[in-house]
Write a protein that holds these residues in place. Sequence first.
Motif, PDB file in Angstrom:
ATOM      1  N   SER A  64       5.824 -15.136 -24.276  1.00  0.00           N
ATOM      2  CA  SER A  64       5.085 -15.606 -23.115  1.00  0.00           C
ATOM      3  C   SER A  64       4.959 -14.453 -22.119  1.00  0.00           C
ATOM      4  CB  SER A  64       5.770 -16.809 -22.479  1.00  0.00           C
ATOM      5  OG  SER A  64       7.056 -16.450 -22.036  1.00  0.00           O
ATOM      6  N   SER A  65       4.017 -14.574 -21.203  1.00  0.00           N
ATOM      7  CA  SER A  65       3.739 -13.461 -20.303  1.00  0.00           C
ATOM      8  C   SER A  65       3.858 -13.872 -18.849  1.00  0.00           C
ATOM      9  CB  SER A  65       2.336 -12.923 -20.566  1.00  0.00           C
ATOM     10  OG  SER A  65       1.379 -13.892 -20.244  1.00  0.00           O
ATOM     11  N   LYS A  66       4.020 -12.873 -18.014  1.00  0.00           N
ATOM     12  CA  LYS A  66       4.016 -13.031 -16.561  1.00  0.00           C
ATOM     13  C   LYS A  66       3.056 -12.004 -15.992  1.00  0.00           C
ATOM     14  CE  LYS A  66       8.464 -14.919 -15.283  1.00  0.00           C
ATOM     15  NZ  LYS A  66       9.713 -14.695 -14.554  1.00  0.00           N
ATOM     16  N   THR A  67       2.403 -12.380 -14.914  1.00  0.00           N
ATOM     17  CA  THR A  67       1.522 -11.455 -14.219  1.00  0.00           C
ATOM     18  C   THR A  67       2.249 -10.929 -12.995  1.00  0.00           C
ATOM     19  OG1 THR A  67      -0.414 -12.667 -14.967  1.00  0.00           O
ATOM     20  CG2 THR A  67      -0.722 -11.182 -13.105  1.00  0.00           C
ATOM     21  N   LEU A  68       2.274  -9.623 -12.875  1.00  0.00           N
ATOM     22  CA  LEU A  68       2.930  -8.975 -11.746  1.00  0.00           C
ATOM     23  C   LEU A  68       1.883  -8.370 -10.818  1.00  0.00           C
ATOM     24  CD1 LEU A  68       5.748  -7.011 -13.626  1.00  0.00           C
ATOM     25  CD2 LEU A  68       5.815  -9.333 -12.721  1.00  0.00           C
ATOM     26  N   TYR A  69       2.126  -8.506  -9.524  1.00  0.00           N
ATOM     27  CA  TYR A  69       1.305  -7.841  -8.511  1.00  0.00           C
ATOM     28  C   TYR A  69       1.901  -6.454  -8.303  1.00  0.00           C
ATOM     29  CZ  TYR A  69      -0.074  -6.339  -3.869  1.00  0.00           C
ATOM     30  OH  TYR A  69      -0.521  -5.597  -2.808  1.00  0.00           O
ATOM     31  N   VAL A  70       1.058  -5.447  -8.262  1.00  0.00           N
ATOM     32  CA  VAL A  70       1.510  -4.073  -8.000  1.00  0.00           C
ATOM     33  C   VAL A  70       0.716  -3.554  -6.819  1.00  0.00           C
ATOM     34  CG1 VAL A  70       1.886  -1.790  -8.959  1.00  0.00           C
ATOM     35  CG2 VAL A  70       1.865  -3.768 -10.474  1.00  0.00           C
ATOM     36  N   GLY A  71       1.393  -3.312  -5.720  1.00  0.00           N
ATOM     37  CA  GLY A  71       0.723  -2.853  -4.511  1.00  0.00           C
ATOM     38  C   GLY A  71       1.124  -1.443  -4.128  1.00  0.00           C
ATOM     39  N   ASN A  72       0.349  -0.859  -3.236  1.00  0.00           N
ATOM     40  CA  ASN A  72       0.560   0.484  -2.709  1.00  0.00           C
ATOM     41  C   ASN A  72       0.469   1.547  -3.809  1.00  0.00           C
ATOM     42  OD1 ASN A  72       0.820   2.021  -0.383  1.00  0.00           O
ATOM     43  ND2 ASN A  72       3.034   2.242  -0.630  1.00  0.00           N
ATOM     44  N   LEU A  73      -0.435   1.317  -4.756  1.00  0.00           N
ATOM     45  CA  LEU A  73      -0.676   2.296  -5.820  1.00  0.00           C
ATOM     46  C   LEU A  73      -1.464   3.485  -5.273  1.00  0.00           C
ATOM     47  CD1 LEU A  73      -1.754  -0.069  -8.723  1.00  0.00           C
ATOM     48  CD2 LEU A  73       0.156   1.539  -8.805  1.00  0.00           C
ATOM     49  N   PRO A  74      -1.231   4.668  -5.811  1.00  0.00           N
ATOM     50  CA  PRO A  74      -2.082   5.803  -5.429  1.00  0.00           C
ATOM     51  C   PRO A  74      -3.524   5.509  -5.858  1.00  0.00           C
ATOM     52  CG  PRO A  74      -0.236   6.520  -6.823  1.00  0.00           C
ATOM     53  CD  PRO A  74      -0.209   5.033  -6.775  1.00  0.00           C
ATOM     54  N   TYR A  75      -4.483   5.885  -5.053  1.00  0.00           N
ATOM     55  CA  TYR A  75      -5.883   5.597  -5.361  1.00  0.00           C
ATOM     56  C   TYR A  75      -6.366   6.319  -6.618  1.00  0.00           C
ATOM     57  CZ  TYR A  75      -5.930   3.443  -0.792  1.00  0.00           C
ATOM     58  OH  TYR A  75      -5.655   2.635   0.269  1.00  0.00           O
ATOM     59  N   ARG A  76      -5.715   7.404  -6.974  1.00  0.00           N
ATOM     60  CA  ARG A  76      -6.128   8.149  -8.161  1.00  0.00           C
ATOM     61  C   ARG A  76      -5.548   7.569  -9.454  1.00  0.00           C
ATOM     62  NH1 ARG A  76      -2.268  11.020  -5.581  1.00  0.00           N
ATOM     63  NH2 ARG A  76      -0.449  11.632  -6.816  1.00  0.00           N
ATOM     64  N   ALA A  77      -4.593   6.642  -9.349  1.00  0.00           N
ATOM     65  CA  ALA A  77      -3.992   6.034 -10.548  1.00  0.00           C
ATOM     66  C   ALA A  77      -5.028   5.168 -11.260  1.00  0.00           C
ATOM     67  CB  ALA A  77      -2.783   5.187 -10.164  1.00  0.00           C
ATOM     68  N   ASN A  78      -5.064   5.278 -12.592  1.00  0.00           N
ATOM     69  CA  ASN A  78      -5.978   4.438 -13.367  1.00  0.00           C
ATOM     70  C   ASN A  78      -5.171   3.448 -14.211  1.00  0.00           C
ATOM     71  OD1 ASN A  78      -5.146   5.789 -15.747  1.00  0.00           O
ATOM     72  ND2 ASN A  78      -6.736   7.333 -15.491  1.00  0.00           N
ATOM     73  N   GLU A  79      -5.879   2.598 -14.951  1.00  0.00           N
ATOM     74  CA  GLU A  79      -5.217   1.562 -15.737  1.00  0.00           C
ATOM     75  C   GLU A  79      -4.243   2.148 -16.756  1.00  0.00           C
ATOM     76  OE1 GLU A  79      -8.394   1.360 -14.833  1.00  0.00           O
ATOM     77  OE2 GLU A  79      -8.735  -0.675 -14.097  1.00  0.00           O
ATOM     78  N   SER A  80      -4.635   3.242 -17.366  1.00  0.00           N
ATOM     79  CA  SER A  80      -3.789   3.881 -18.365  1.00  0.00           C
ATOM     80  C   SER A  80      -2.480   4.391 -17.744  1.00  0.00           C
ATOM     81  CB  SER A  80      -4.557   5.035 -19.013  1.00  0.00           C
ATOM     82  OG  SER A  80      -3.757   5.685 -19.958  1.00  0.00           O
ATOM     83  N   ASP A  81      -2.575   4.999 -16.560  1.00  0.00           N
ATOM     84  CA  ASP A  81      -1.380   5.495 -15.871  1.00  0.00           C
ATOM     85  C   ASP A  81      -0.419   4.351 -15.560  1.00  0.00           C
ATOM     86  OD1 ASP A  81      -2.511   8.051 -15.828  1.00  0.00           O
ATOM     87  OD2 ASP A  81      -3.341   7.784 -13.800  1.00  0.00           O
ATOM     88  N   VAL A  82      -0.959   3.262 -15.035  1.00  0.00           N
ATOM     89  CA  VAL A  82      -0.127   2.123 -14.656  1.00  0.00           C
ATOM     90  C   VAL A  82       0.475   1.458 -15.901  1.00  0.00           C
ATOM     91  CG1 VAL A  82      -0.129  -0.130 -13.507  1.00  0.00           C
ATOM     92  CG2 VAL A  82      -1.396   1.779 -12.504  1.00  0.00           C
ATOM     93  N   LYS A  83      -0.326   1.363 -16.958  1.00  0.00           N
ATOM     94  CA  LYS A  83       0.189   0.777 -18.206  1.00  0.00           C
ATOM     95  C   LYS A  83       1.348   1.607 -18.739  1.00  0.00           C
ATOM     96  CE  LYS A  83      -1.025  -0.949 -22.731  1.00  0.00           C
ATOM     97  NZ  LYS A  83      -2.083  -1.348 -23.641  1.00  0.00           N
ATOM     98  N   ASN A  84       1.204   2.924 -18.739  1.00  0.00           N
ATOM     99  CA  ASN A  84       2.280   3.797 -19.215  1.00  0.00           C
ATOM    100  C   ASN A  84       3.536   3.659 -18.364  1.00  0.00           C
ATOM    101  OD1 ASN A  84       0.674   4.772 -21.290  1.00  0.00           O
ATOM    102  ND2 ASN A  84      -0.033   6.530 -20.119  1.00  0.00           N
ATOM    103  N   LEU A  85       3.362   3.531 -17.053  1.00  0.00           N
ATOM    104  CA  LEU A  85       4.503   3.367 -16.153  1.00  0.00           C
ATOM    105  C   LEU A  85       5.264   2.079 -16.482  1.00  0.00           C
ATOM    106  CD1 LEU A  85       6.109   4.220 -13.593  1.00  0.00           C
ATOM    107  CD2 LEU A  85       4.466   2.830 -12.289  1.00  0.00           C
ATOM    108  N   PHE A  86       4.541   0.975 -16.632  1.00  0.00           N
ATOM    109  CA  PHE A  86       5.195  -0.309 -16.889  1.00  0.00           C
ATOM    110  C   PHE A  86       5.685  -0.427 -18.336  1.00  0.00           C
ATOM    111  CE2 PHE A  86       3.564  -1.302 -12.816  1.00  0.00           C
ATOM    112  CZ  PHE A  86       4.333  -2.345 -12.341  1.00  0.00           C
TER     113      PHE A  86
END
Length: 153
Positions: A64-86
Amino acid sequence: MKSNNQTTITVIAIAIIGALIFSMFSGTPPAISFALGAMLTGLALHFMQENKTPILDELDPSQSSKTLYVGNLPYRANESDVKNLFAEHGDVFAVRLMKDKRTGKRRGFGFVVMNSQDAENAIDQLNNQEYGQRTLKVREANEPKNADSLDLE
């Protein structure tokens, strides 16, 4: 019932076929035949959806999954960067970063869908941590109050 492109195309195709059949055999005008075909198609899809087992019931509870809110991200971050981080903290199913409608620029926040079992660990490890010279805010996302009012692009 959620509609996607494939369902819409299917409904239109069945409605057109229904219109052709009605107009050939009943002598009714094509517009009325199309409307009857569309109505019958809608009824058929409605009954098919009612008898369908929800997909979530078929899933393994460990997936099962959960949706997380991620705030205060750098504006230059893209989906791939955030996916790799998580992904360092568990299975990531999807990442959606919000953009301004007019400019197309990222707004500095987004949502990450990940395995429920890994979500708490990701929150503990990433909330208030620095990423790209900004302090991330990570928490479980709230359910939208009105899906029609969401600004997803």
